[in-house]
Design a protein around this motif. Sequence first.
Motif, short mmCIF file in Angstrom:
data_model
loop_
_atom_site.label_atom_id
_atom_site.label_comp_id
_atom_site.label_asym_id
_atom_site.label_seq_id
_atom_site.Cartn_x
_atom_site.Cartn_y
_atom_site.Cartn_z
N LEU A 97 13.58 0.64 -2.65
CA LEU A 97 13.15 0.71 -1.24
C LEU A 97 13.51 -0.58 -0.50
O LEU A 97 13.98 -0.54 0.64
N ALA A 98 13.31 -1.73 -1.13
CA ALA A 98 13.66 -3.00 -0.50
C ALA A 98 15.15 -3.09 -0.22
O ALA A 98 15.57 -3.54 0.85
N LEU A 99 15.98 -2.64 -1.17
CA LEU A 99 17.43 -2.66 -0.96
C LEU A 99 17.85 -1.67 0.11
O LEU A 99 18.77 -1.96 0.89
N LEU A 100 17.20 -0.53 0.19
CA LEU A 100 17.50 0.43 1.25
C LEU A 100 17.17 -0.15 2.63
O LEU A 100 17.94 0.01 3.58
N MET A 101 16.05 -0.86 2.73
CA MET A 101 15.70 -1.52 3.99
C MET A 101 16.76 -2.56 4.37
O MET A 101 17.15 -2.66 5.54
N CYS A 102 17.23 -3.31 3.39
CA CYS A 102 18.27 -4.31 3.65
C CYS A 102 19.55 -3.65 4.13
O CYS A 102 20.18 -4.11 5.09
#
Length: 139
Positions: free
Chosen positions: A45-50
């Motif tokens: 999820l954090a990488l998708l937000m990035c």
Amino acid sequence: MRPALLGVCFSAGVVLGILGTVLHGNILMLGATETGTVLPWGAALALLMCLMAQLWAGLKSGSLLEPMLMGVTTFTVASIAYLWPGPDQLVVPYSPEAMELLPGPTLASVIWWLGTAAVTLVAMVLVKWIVVRDRSVSR
């Protein structure tokens, strides 16, 4: 407009680095801890937000500088957290011992840390492809 957008991208990179470092530790273990499957949904999820933020920055500016700045800033914050010494770490640095004792958190930490660099490269390729495609379509 460009200096303001560069400032926004730098600030967003810092925020994404901190938020992703906090979020990446959320994992789901399917099965027993020793033999189960690790699902590092927080890191994903954090990488998708990035990725979404970097795509926005690149498509807003039509340039690779903004997503690169955001990605490098995020990677720097993630690296500081990854290399931070002492007992109050937010990230579990990889080692064979850590992987044996804490497979989920160690895997999530490596995915988050290296993923920030990979996402930046992917975002830059996508931005370049979309910008070139849009310019050729508009002609």
